[in-house]
Write an enzyme that holds these catalytic residues in place. Structure first.
Site, PDB file in Angstrom:
ATOM      1  N   SER A  91      -0.363   7.564   5.094  1.00 51.06           N
ATOM      2  CA  SER A  91       0.596   6.979   6.022  1.00 51.06           C
ATOM      3  C   SER A  91       1.625   8.028   6.442  1.00 51.06           C
ATOM      4  O   SER A  91       1.261   9.098   6.924  1.00 51.06           O
ATOM      5  CB  SER A  91       1.254   5.750   5.389  1.00 51.06           C
ATOM      6  OG  SER A  91       2.033   5.056   6.335  1.00 51.06           O
ATOM      7  N   HIS A 105       0.417  -0.142  10.237  1.00 49.69           N
ATOM      8  CA  HIS A 105      -0.973   0.234  10.506  1.00 49.69           C
ATOM      9  C   HIS A 105      -1.801  -0.945  11.011  1.00 49.69           C
ATOM     10  O   HIS A 105      -2.978  -1.098  10.684  1.00 49.69           O
ATOM     11  CB  HIS A 105      -1.618   0.875   9.267  1.00 49.69           C
ATOM     12  CG  HIS A 105      -0.861   2.068   8.778  1.00 49.69           C
ATOM     13  ND1 HIS A 105      -0.785   3.241   9.494  1.00 49.69           N
ATOM     14  CD2 HIS A 105      -0.101   2.247   7.670  1.00 49.69           C
ATOM     15  CE1 HIS A 105      -0.016   4.096   8.842  1.00 49.69           C
ATOM     16  NE2 HIS A 105       0.417   3.514   7.739  1.00 49.69           N
TER      17      HIS A 105
END
Length: 306
Positions: free
Chosen positions: A89, A193
């Protein structure tokens, strides 16, 4: 072959930056970053409570600053450096610094915008994330999609993170996929996401357009699909898009294996990714940088496995 990895949001804990600021020059460097960002990283990394550092706009710059600082504390390892870098991430921005794609000033400016944009996107709908432990990946993904949830992080080692609305996550708690042992709500501010972050992509693209990335100096493994990316421009493009795309850490670890990984070092605040590596990459040495006390062991591991 050694891989240097950087964790994502959720790895931060209150006060985790405190011992790192005792290193020579570290406090001054973080203070300079704080001034440039208009964000008191020293306060948030040393005195702020868990709720304060859970704020997306705070957590992301704080994590990248800590990762860059701890990687720099390893010293000049360019002659015997890692064979590859990767990040989970927001940790991909830290990895981009380690690979020479972005300098620390550009990276922190980008992550500051990323945190703000994702925090704004998270306000639109009440969303969140939850980790699912155990179970067959295909079965779990199909079940999540049935509930309208997104498998936002497919981490390997028996862990998938689901993301979606509060109602969808409540339904998941009542109806776990077959074989899943546990569903653990995560302390994050939104469904990262996923499509819920689409507004942040546009804002981040504008910020990225001002940057001039260099091509990676070491092998850069993208968490979009586990592929090696050799172009700095493509690395930056992927950093923008991954805000709304699932993280495929399972594929990153498959690539590490194909590259012949023998050791993994995780920058501060380490622990999450080395934990996954211990389960998914048996026989591979792992070390997490939690405090400066871990630096000597990390340097020895780098020298042995680089």
């Amino acid at each position: 072959m050694l891989v240097l990895v950087a964790p994502g949001q959720g790895a931060q804990t209150p006060g985790f930056l405190t011992p790192w600021l005792e290193l020579p020059g570290a406090a001054d460097r973080v203070a300079q970053w704080s001034d440039a960002l208009g964000l008191d990283l020293v306060h948030f990394g040393t005195q702020a409570d868990a709720d304060a550092i859970r704020d997306t706009a705070v957590a992301q710059p704080l994590l990248v600053a800590a990762g860059v600082l701890s990687a720099a504390a390893l010293g000049d390892i360019s002659g015997i450096g890692p064979g590859a870098v990767a990040g989970h991430s927001v940790g991909e921005i830290t990895a981009a610094v380690s690979a020479g794609v972005l300098d620390d000033t550009a990276a922190l400016g980008l992550v500051r915008e990323r945190g703000r944009a994702m925090a704004e996107a998270a306000k639109v709908t009440e969303t969140g994330m939850a980790a699912l432990l155990g179970g067959d990946p295909d079965t779990t993904v199909a079940h999540l999609e049935k509930l309208g949830l997104t498998p936002a992080n497919i981490n390997g080692a028996g862990q998938i993170v689901a993301a979606g609305t509060a109602e969808q996550l409540a339904a998941l708690a009542e109806d776990k996929p077959e074989g899943v042992r546990k569903v653990v709500p995560l302390k994050v501010a939104g469904a990262f996401h996923t499509r819920h972050m689409a507004p942040a992509v546009e804002a981040l693209a504008k910020a990225a357009a001002e940057l001039a990335p260099a091509d990676p100096k070491v092998t850069y493994v993208s968490n979009k699909d586990g592929q090696v990316v050799a172009s700095g421009a493509e690395v930056l493009q992927r950093l923008v898009g991954q805000v709304a795309n699932p993280v495929r850490w399972d594929l990153c670890m498959e690539t590490f294996r194909e590259l012949g990984v023998t050791a993994v070092v995780e920058v501060c605040p380490g622990g999450t990714l080395t934990g996954l590596a211990k389960r998914a990459l048996p026989g591979v040495k792992t070390l997490a940088l939690k405090t400066p006390d871990d630096l000597d062991a990390a340097r020895e591991l780098i020298a042995e496995h680089a």
